[in-house]
Design a protein around this motif. Structure first.
Motif, mmCIF file in Angstrom:
data_model
loop_
_atom_site.group_PDB
_atom_site.id
_atom_site.type_symbol
_atom_site.label_atom_id
_atom_site.label_comp_id
_atom_site.label_asym_id
_atom_site.label_seq_id
_atom_site.Cartn_x
_atom_site.Cartn_y
_atom_site.Cartn_z
ATOM 1 N N ASN A 190 0.852 -1.192 0.000
ATOM 2 C CA ASN A 190 0.000 0.000 0.000
ATOM 3 C C ASN A 190 0.885 1.238 0.000
ATOM 4 O O ASN A 190 0.901 2.008 0.956
ATOM 5 C CB ASN A 190 -0.928 -0.016 1.212
ATOM 6 C CG ASN A 190 -2.057 1.002 1.109
ATOM 7 O OD1 ASN A 190 -2.019 1.921 0.284
ATOM 8 N ND2 ASN A 190 -3.066 0.856 1.958
ATOM 9 N N LEU A 224 -0.737 4.686 0.569
ATOM 10 C CA LEU A 224 -1.327 4.899 1.890
ATOM 11 C C LEU A 224 -2.799 5.284 1.802
ATOM 12 O O LEU A 224 -3.275 6.197 2.466
ATOM 13 C CB LEU A 224 -0.547 5.977 2.654
ATOM 14 C CG LEU A 224 0.961 5.751 2.804
ATOM 15 C CD1 LEU A 224 1.579 6.864 3.622
ATOM 16 C CD2 LEU A 224 1.257 4.398 3.414
ATOM 17 N N LEU A 225 -3.545 4.529 0.967
ATOM 18 C CA LEU A 225 -4.968 4.768 0.789
ATOM 19 C C LEU A 225 -5.756 3.506 1.112
ATOM 20 O O LEU A 225 -5.206 2.409 1.194
ATOM 21 C CB LEU A 225 -5.261 5.208 -0.655
ATOM 22 C CG LEU A 225 -4.602 6.507 -1.125
ATOM 23 C CD1 LEU A 225 -4.869 6.728 -2.607
ATOM 24 C CD2 LEU A 225 -5.098 7.694 -0.314
ATOM 25 N N ASP A 226 -7.072 3.672 1.299
ATOM 26 C CA ASP A 226 -7.927 2.517 1.524
ATOM 27 C C ASP A 226 -8.027 1.679 0.255
ATOM 28 O O ASP A 226 -7.833 2.167 -0.857
ATOM 29 C CB ASP A 226 -9.335 2.968 1.932
ATOM 30 C CG ASP A 226 -9.327 3.744 3.235
ATOM 31 O OD1 ASP A 226 -8.398 3.516 4.029
ATOM 32 O OD2 ASP A 226 -10.226 4.579 3.437
ATOM 33 N N GLY A 239 -1.958 10.023 5.855
ATOM 34 C CA GLY A 239 -1.664 9.900 4.438
ATOM 35 C C GLY A 239 -0.237 10.295 4.113
ATOM 36 O O GLY A 239 0.491 10.860 4.931
ATOM 37 N N THR A 290 -2.199 -1.536 10.201
ATOM 38 C CA THR A 290 -3.635 -1.425 9.962
ATOM 39 C C THR A 290 -4.197 -0.299 10.818
ATOM 40 O O THR A 290 -3.673 -0.001 11.893
ATOM 41 C CB THR A 290 -4.364 -2.746 10.276
ATOM 42 O OG1 THR A 290 -5.750 -2.612 9.913
ATOM 43 C CG2 THR A 290 -4.266 -3.092 11.750
ATOM 44 N N GLN A 291 -5.239 0.328 10.316
ATOM 45 C CA GLN A 291 -5.876 1.422 11.052
ATOM 46 C C GLN A 291 -7.352 1.507 10.681
ATOM 47 O O GLN A 291 -7.707 1.363 9.502
ATOM 48 C CB GLN A 291 -5.194 2.755 10.754
ATOM 49 C CG GLN A 291 -5.815 3.949 11.484
ATOM 50 C CD GLN A 291 -4.949 5.177 11.384
ATOM 51 O OE1 GLN A 291 -3.990 5.344 12.124
ATOM 52 N NE2 GLN A 291 -5.276 6.059 10.460
ATOM 53 N N THR A 318 -13.681 3.594 7.824
ATOM 54 C CA THR A 318 -12.694 3.269 6.799
ATOM 55 C C THR A 318 -11.570 2.464 7.442
ATOM 56 O O THR A 318 -11.231 2.657 8.608
ATOM 57 C CB THR A 318 -12.115 4.539 6.151
ATOM 58 O OG1 THR A 318 -11.510 5.344 7.172
ATOM 59 C CG2 THR A 318 -13.193 5.339 5.447
ATOM 60 N N THR A 319 -11.008 1.565 6.657
ATOM 61 C CA THR A 319 -9.948 0.682 7.157
ATOM 62 C C THR A 319 -8.745 0.733 6.224
ATOM 63 O O THR A 319 -8.896 0.663 4.996
ATOM 64 C CB THR A 319 -10.451 -0.765 7.273
ATOM 65 O OG1 THR A 319 -11.580 -0.805 8.137
ATOM 66 C CG2 THR A 319 -9.363 -1.668 7.834
ATOM 67 N N PHE A 320 -7.605 0.852 6.831
ATOM 68 C CA PHE A 320 -6.329 0.918 6.111
ATOM 69 C C PHE A 320 -5.529 -0.347 6.425
ATOM 70 O O PHE A 320 -5.481 -0.790 7.566
ATOM 71 C CB PHE A 320 -5.563 2.168 6.559
ATOM 72 C CG PHE A 320 -4.135 2.224 6.123
ATOM 73 C CD1 PHE A 320 -3.774 2.826 4.930
ATOM 74 C CD2 PHE A 320 -3.122 1.674 6.907
ATOM 75 C CE1 PHE A 320 -2.451 2.889 4.530
ATOM 76 C CE2 PHE A 320 -1.798 1.732 6.519
ATOM 77 C CZ PHE A 320 -1.469 2.343 5.321
ATOM 78 N N ARG A 363 -1.740 -2.555 5.329
ATOM 79 C CA ARG A 363 -0.463 -2.465 4.622
ATOM 80 C C ARG A 363 0.466 -3.591 5.061
ATOM 81 O O ARG A 363 0.536 -3.915 6.240
ATOM 82 C CB ARG A 363 0.195 -1.112 4.913
ATOM 83 C CG ARG A 363 1.458 -0.804 4.127
ATOM 84 C CD ARG A 363 2.035 0.511 4.611
ATOM 85 N NE ARG A 363 3.055 1.054 3.750
ATOM 86 C CZ ARG A 363 3.791 2.133 4.034
ATOM 87 N NH1 ARG A 363 3.581 2.780 5.184
ATOM 88 N NH2 ARG A 363 4.696 2.586 3.199
#
Length: 468
Positions: free
Chosen positions: A92, A95-97, A213, A437-438, A452-454, A456
């Motif tokens: 990722n 750095l986006l969903d 971001g 993860t976030q 929203t979930t991130f 990587r």
């Protein structure tokens, strides 16, 4: 072509480093303690701890720096250059969903560390700088710089401490997969050894407390502290700090923070300490007209077996004062807390840290209530292998007095596993894996897009070149 050039430079630097290492060994110089992730092998650490330990006094338990196990006796001054070259696959990179493909990234990081020990003072300087080259997205290529300096003096009655830590990075320091004073490659990276810089009180820090971001940013924290020893077992301290984070790309919130405090420390035995402190904090944000203030009173207890184990914990009330709140009360009462463990054993080290505090908001929020927890574990596996595991978690929620509309909260987690092997005295090879993860949530949301979930993943391999 870029990678070949970097490798050639690495070989030259490694060869130039050979005389430096030999000179250090002839002079009897010694590397930092193993508490800084693998900076010294087990045999060398055991020899150091067999020497006389520092006696210490009540000034060791102050609010400016975190309470640590201390430095074993017999440490000597040294200068250490190093170079790290690594290749990573980033799932990722933007750095986006959403789901993305892995992107290859080539990185090179040079480092120079200096530490000078005198009878009453210690000076440490640590610089890391390098760059990242993306295989298919040259617009993301970035340079990285990080500099820290610390000087402490302990006279018979007066003591003085100065710390400054700054960085220029392309993304948040929280769980950063390649760099950062608290990056996901460990409490400190940039070579085979961890930084010998002391850890500042997290309340002073201007760095990000969760993932944000991509965007270049400059962050800096400066702390000064004076201490006066009333008698052998009692001391008072005065401290102040200034911090800021400035973003070079749009879409973020610049912030400044300042802290001023005083406290009293008491040493009840050569192992046990207690302290009480008062702190005043001031937060300012770009595009937010009125700043807000904090007042804290907290009590702490610490226990230390010098050179081996240190633990401390404490807490107290905090009052946030808002001169022009958007919503809610102009005075908000909450609590702050901290707990830490620094355990250095024969073949490695274990560190645990928990903090609850008000933070600047990471360039996304106009201040936040932050709970953070981190673990750092490193261990020698024989004479040539070193393993480390460094997970971390933080929960951040916006302040209603500075937030219009629905409140926002962020739950962020990262973890990194790293395994390295020494090849001779001047090089090592490592492999690493980072998970990030976030989750962001909005309260009182009616649009359906409330969460929203991130996610990587970063897989890396690389080489370290360093004098032993």
């Amino acid at each position: 072509m870029h990678l070949r050039t970097v490798i050639r430079i690495a070989v030259v630097v490694a060869l130039l480093g050979l005389p430096v290492a030999s000179a250090g060994q002839q002079a009897g110089e010694q590397q930092p303690a193993v508490g800084a992730v693998g900076a010294q092998d087990a045999q060398g650490q055991q020899q150091d701890q067999s020497q006389a330990q520092p006696k210490g006094d009540a000034r060791d338990f102050s609010s400016g720096q975190t309470f640590s196990a201390g430095v074993p006796g017999g440490m000597r001054s040294y200068v250490m250059p190093s170079l790290q070259i690594f290749e990573t696959a980033d799932s990722n990179f933007s750095l986006l969903d959403g789901t993305q493909r892995f992107q290859a990234v080539t990185s090179a990081v040079g480092r120079l560390t200096l530490q000078q020990f005198k009878r009453r003072s210690t000076t440490t300087v640590d610089y890391m700088g390098g760059g990242q080259i993306y295989a298919n997205h040259s617009e993301l290529n970035a340079t990285i710089h990080q500099f820290g300096i610390s000087h402490s003096y302990q006279g018979r009655q007066w003591g003085f401490t100065f710390d400054d830590q700054g960085s220029y990075l392309p993304e948040s320091t929280f769980g950063y997969g390649g760099f950062g004073w608290s990056g996901s490659l460990g409490p400190s990276v940039g070579g085979a050894y961890g930084t010998p810089l002391p850890t500042l009180n997290p309340a002073f820090s201007s760095n990000s407390s969760f993932l944000t971001g991509r965007g270049s940013r400059v962050a800096n924290t400066t702390m000064v502290q004076g201490q006066y020893l009333i008698n052998r077992r009692s001391s008072i301290n005065f401290s102040g700090s200034l911090g800021f984070i400035h973003f070079l790309d749009p879409g973020f919130v610049d912030s400044k923070n300042a802290y001023f405090g005083t406290g009293y420390s008491r040493q009840f035995s050569h192992k046990d300490y207690m302290g009480i402190n008062y702190s005043y904090g001031l937060y300012r944000f770009k595009n937010l007209g009125a700043p807000f203030e904090t007042h804290m009173v907290y009590v702490s207890y610490g226990h230390r077996i010098s050179g081996r184990v240190a633990t401390d914990f404490g807490g107290g009330p905090e009052i946030n004062v808002f001169s022009n709140p958007i919503s809610g009360s102009s005075n908000a009462v909450s609590w702050v807390a901290h707990a830490s463990l620094d355990n250095r054993f024969r073949h490695g080290a274990l560190g645990l840290n928990y903090n609850r505090r008000t933070s600047p908001g990471a360039g996304v929020l106009f201040g936040a209530k932050t709970d953070s927890f981190s673990i750092g574990l490193s261990s020698r596996l024989g004479r040539q292998w070193l393993a480390s595991l460094t997970p971390g978690y933080s929960h951040n929620r916006s302040l209603p007095q500075t937030t219009a509309g629905a409140s926002r909260s962020f739950d962020a987690f990262y973890s990194n596993a790293r395994l390295s092997r020494d090849f001779g005295r001047y090089a090592s090879f490592f492999i690493s894996y980072t998970y990030q993860t976030q989750r962001e949530e909005l309260s009182a949301c009616t649009s359906g897009n409330c969460r929203t979930t991130f996610l990587r993943h970063i897989v890396g391999v690389g080489f370290d070149f360093h004098p032993r």
